[in-house]
Design a protein around this motif. Structure first.
Motif, PDB file in Angstrom:
ATOM      1  N   VAL A 303      62.178  63.939  37.291  1.00  0.00           N
ATOM      2  CA  VAL A 303      60.828  63.423  37.037  1.00  0.00           C
ATOM      3  C   VAL A 303      60.304  62.755  38.303  1.00  0.00           C
ATOM      4  O   VAL A 303      60.969  61.918  38.909  1.00  0.00           O
ATOM      5  N   ARG A 304      59.092  63.124  38.692  1.00  0.00           N
ATOM      6  CA  ARG A 304      58.407  62.466  39.805  1.00  0.00           C
ATOM      7  C   ARG A 304      56.958  62.199  39.420  1.00  0.00           C
ATOM      8  O   ARG A 304      56.236  63.100  38.979  1.00  0.00           O
ATOM      9  N   THR A 305      56.533  60.968  39.573  1.00  0.00           N
ATOM     10  CA  THR A 305      55.135  60.609  39.391  1.00  0.00           C
ATOM     11  C   THR A 305      54.657  59.848  40.617  1.00  0.00           C
ATOM     12  O   THR A 305      55.451  59.398  41.444  1.00  0.00           O
ATOM     13  N   SER A 306      53.333  59.692  40.695  1.00  0.00           N
ATOM     14  CA  SER A 306      52.733  59.009  41.838  1.00  0.00           C
ATOM     15  C   SER A 306      51.333  58.565  41.451  1.00  0.00           C
ATOM     16  O   SER A 306      50.711  59.161  40.562  1.00  0.00           O
ATOM     17  N   PRO A 307      50.802  57.538  42.109  1.00  0.00           N
ATOM     18  CA  PRO A 307      49.377  57.251  41.929  1.00  0.00           C
ATOM     19  C   PRO A 307      48.550  58.452  42.363  1.00  0.00           C
ATOM     20  O   PRO A 307      48.997  59.272  43.175  1.00  0.00           O
ATOM     21  N   ASP A 308      47.329  58.544  41.829  1.00  0.00           N
ATOM     22  CA  ASP A 308      46.503  59.713  42.169  1.00  0.00           C
ATOM     23  C   ASP A 308      45.537  59.410  43.318  1.00  0.00           C
ATOM     24  O   ASP A 308      44.515  60.070  43.455  1.00  0.00           O
ATOM     25  N   HIS A 309      45.882  58.420  44.166  1.00  0.00           N
ATOM     26  CA  HIS A 309      45.027  58.090  45.293  1.00  0.00           C
ATOM     27  C   HIS A 309      45.862  58.093  46.571  1.00  0.00           C
ATOM     28  O   HIS A 309      47.085  58.264  46.539  1.00  0.00           O
ATOM     29  N   GLY A 310      45.197  57.859  47.689  1.00  0.00           N
ATOM     30  CA  GLY A 310      45.875  57.908  48.973  1.00  0.00           C
ATOM     31  C   GLY A 310      46.242  56.548  49.518  1.00  0.00           C
ATOM     32  O   GLY A 310      46.337  55.552  48.787  1.00  0.00           O
ATOM     33  N   THR A 311      46.430  56.507  50.832  1.00  0.00           N
ATOM     34  CA  THR A 311      46.946  55.314  51.501  1.00  0.00           C
ATOM     35  C   THR A 311      45.901  54.214  51.683  1.00  0.00           C
ATOM     36  O   THR A 311      46.255  53.052  51.869  1.00  0.00           O
ATOM     37  N   ALA A 312      44.619  54.575  51.646  1.00  0.00           N
ATOM     38  CA  ALA A 312      43.517  53.603  51.756  1.00  0.00           C
ATOM     39  C   ALA A 312      43.706  52.664  52.951  1.00  0.00           C
ATOM     40  O   ALA A 312      43.674  51.442  52.812  1.00  0.00           O
ATOM     41  N   PHE A 313      43.900  53.248  54.119  1.00  0.00           N
ATOM     42  CA  PHE A 313      44.088  52.423  55.319  1.00  0.00           C
ATOM     43  C   PHE A 313      42.930  51.444  55.540  1.00  0.00           C
ATOM     44  O   PHE A 313      43.116  50.361  56.106  1.00  0.00           O
ATOM     45  N   ASP A 314      41.725  51.833  55.093  1.00  0.00           N
ATOM     46  CA  ASP A 314      40.556  50.996  55.358  1.00  0.00           C
ATOM     47  C   ASP A 314      40.603  49.653  54.640  1.00  0.00           C
ATOM     48  O   ASP A 314      39.962  48.685  55.083  1.00  0.00           O
ATOM     49  N   ILE A 315      41.380  49.567  53.540  1.00  0.00           N
ATOM     50  CA  ILE A 315      41.459  48.285  52.832  1.00  0.00           C
ATOM     51  C   ILE A 315      42.873  47.708  52.837  1.00  0.00           C
ATOM     52  O   ILE A 315      43.123  46.662  52.231  1.00  0.00           O
ATOM     53  N   ALA A 316      43.795  48.375  53.510  1.00  0.00           N
ATOM     54  CA  ALA A 316      45.190  47.918  53.503  1.00  0.00           C
ATOM     55  C   ALA A 316      45.296  46.513  54.081  1.00  0.00           C
ATOM     56  O   ALA A 316      44.681  46.184  55.097  1.00  0.00           O
ATOM     57  N   GLY A 317      46.068  45.670  53.397  1.00  0.00           N
ATOM     58  CA  GLY A 317      46.306  44.321  53.855  1.00  0.00           C
ATOM     59  C   GLY A 317      45.211  43.330  53.535  1.00  0.00           C
ATOM     60  O   GLY A 317      45.325  42.145  53.866  1.00  0.00           O
ATOM     61  N   ARG A 318      44.170  43.779  52.857  1.00  0.00           N
ATOM     62  CA  ARG A 318      43.032  42.895  52.576  1.00  0.00           C
ATOM     63  C   ARG A 318      43.033  42.365  51.145  1.00  0.00           C
ATOM     64  O   ARG A 318      42.134  41.636  50.744  1.00  0.00           O
ATOM     65  N   GLY A 319      44.037  42.763  50.344  1.00  0.00           N
ATOM     66  CA  GLY A 319      44.123  42.263  48.979  1.00  0.00           C
ATOM     67  C   GLY A 319      43.135  42.890  48.031  1.00  0.00           C
ATOM     68  O   GLY A 319      42.912  42.359  46.927  1.00  0.00           O
ATOM     69  N   LEU A 320      42.545  44.033  48.400  1.00  0.00           N
ATOM     70  CA  LEU A 320      41.524  44.665  47.571  1.00  0.00           C
ATOM     71  C   LEU A 320      42.067  45.809  46.720  1.00  0.00           C
ATOM     72  O   LEU A 320      41.400  46.244  45.772  1.00  0.00           O
ATOM     73  N   ALA A 321      43.243  46.310  47.043  1.00  0.00           N
ATOM     74  CA  ALA A 321      43.776  47.485  46.346  1.00  0.00           C
ATOM     75  C   ALA A 321      44.185  47.145  44.920  1.00  0.00           C
ATOM     76  O   ALA A 321      44.840  46.124  44.675  1.00  0.00           O
ATOM     77  N   ARG A 322      43.802  47.996  43.997  1.00  0.00           N
ATOM     78  CA  ARG A 322      44.151  47.800  42.591  1.00  0.00           C
ATOM     79  C   ARG A 322      45.434  48.553  42.268  1.00  0.00           C
ATOM     80  O   ARG A 322      45.587  49.718  42.663  1.00  0.00           O
ATOM     81  N   PRO A 323      46.358  47.961  41.532  1.00  0.00           N
ATOM     82  CA  PRO A 323      47.641  48.605  41.242  1.00  0.00           C
ATOM     83  C   PRO A 323      47.625  49.482  39.994  1.00  0.00           C
ATOM     84  O   PRO A 323      48.664  49.993  39.607  1.00  0.00           O
ATOM     85  N   ASP A 324      46.465  49.673  39.376  1.00  0.00           N
ATOM     86  CA  ASP A 324      46.414  50.330  38.065  1.00  0.00           C
ATOM     87  C   ASP A 324      47.058  51.713  38.055  1.00  0.00           C
ATOM     88  O   ASP A 324      47.814  52.063  37.146  1.00  0.00           O
TER      89      ASP A 324
END
Length: 338
Positions: A303-324
């Motif tokens: 079994v392998r799953t993953s979020p359906d989004h990418g790395t989002a470098f533009d917001i990385a480290g800014r505390g804006l990414a949602r973990p849903d």
């Protein structure tokens, strides 16, 4: 918060690109572990990466460096991190090919642990294919690399990996995946559609518990070709595939015009939509379920799953990414894993 008691072997959560949002999503998913399900997870990465992410987020996230078998007992009070992971230096939002080896090693380690019976499933944080390509990575993406690992660890012919994007609202499968749109008509064959449909239906039965999955098969061209006026592939390639799937006992229908497949009444008539190319499948599910869609690789011996989004470098480290989406991936992996 109420945390369910950990049950069973842990899930292994891979590093992903360390300059992306993966580290902070990992921390947030552990903090929200009650929503992630009853399975504990263990992160396959450098613990310093997660400690730095927690510090940037301004949260308390104690770490426990453990073997997989120890993850369950540690999970309630600390974020388990696999012992022996490679050190990695990364700055949020600054992708660096020098980190590629650690990203790939994390994936390898996760699959190895599942093969050895020490972990239940693999959940992958997002990677940046362009970064890996610069370091010599030869696979089109995560999905294809996991198929190669399955062949290596299970000593089997390399399986056809099928990428399904799943949510409670919609499930879609692109028949062709990470190729330019200009190459899709040549790559799309009746045999490929049939094999993709078989794998999808069988995994929906075996892992998702559907007795008779309903496969809605899209056309390639506008209006599913309009009887040949807008392209011949729908009648020459797609329709024979649907007929073969039906002859094999699968409940498949189409080719259907893609522009009328995804409204609520249409979705009620099928369990999964087989689409002919990447964006035809991913645009509707990301429009309808961006925050809780899950990437599931079908056709693998694990079994392998993953979020359906990418790395989002533009917001990385800014505390804006949602973990849903990562939380949904962890929850689904726990549900599907043996």
């Amino acid at each position: 918060m109420t945390t369910p008691a950990p049950t069973g072997l842990p899930l292994v959560l891979t590093q992903g690109d360390p300059a992306g949002i993966g580290p902070e999503l990992t921390v947030r998913a552990w903090l929200d572990r009650g929503r992630a399900g009853a399975r504990p997870f263990v992160a396959a990465t450098d613990p310093r990466l997660l400690a730095a992410a927690a510090q940037r987020l301004g949260v308390e996230a104690p770490l426990a460096v453990v073997e997989p078998e120890e993850a369950g007992s540690a999970f309630a009070t600390a974020l388990p991190v696999l012992a022996g992971c490679a050190a990695v230096e990364a700055r949020p939002g600054a992708p660096d090919p020098a980190t590629a080896a650690s990203t790939i090693a994390s994936i390898d380690r996760a699959v190895d642990l599942v093969h050895a019976g020490r972990a239940a499933a693999v959940v992958t944080n997002p990677i940046a294919k362009s970064v890996l390509y610069q370091a010599g990575f030869r696979h089109p993406g995560h999905t294809e690399y996991l198929a190669a690992l399955a062949a290596r660890f299970w000593s089997m012919p390399e399986p056809l990996p099928v990428m399904m994007l799943w949510s409670e609202t919609l499930a879609v499968v692109p028949v062709t995946i990470h190729i330019p749109l200009s190459r899709v008509p040549a790559a799309l064959t009746t045999d490929l559609i049939v094999e993709t449909g078989r794998i999808t239906a069988r995994d929906l039965m075996a892992r998702f518990g559907l007795d008779r999955p309903r496969l809605a098969v899209s056309g390639l061209n506008p209006h599913a070709g309009e009887g040949g006026a807008l392209g011949t592939e729908d009648d020459a390639v797609v329709r024979p595939a649907v007929e073969r799937l039906r002859a094999e006992g699968f409940e498949a229908f189409g080719p259907l015009p893609a522009d009328t497949m995804f409204h609520a009444r249409a979705r009620a008539g099928y369990d999964v939509a087989l689409c002919m190319y990447h964006d035809q499948a991913l645009i509707p599910i990301k429009a309808l379920a961006f925050d809780d869609g899950v990437n599931v690789t079908l056709g693998l011996p694990f079994v392998r799953t993953s979020p359906d989004h990418g790395t989002a470098f533009d917001i990385a480290g800014r505390g804006l990414a949602r973990p849903d989406s990562l939380i949904a991936a962890l929850r689904l992996a726990g549900r599907l894993a043996p």
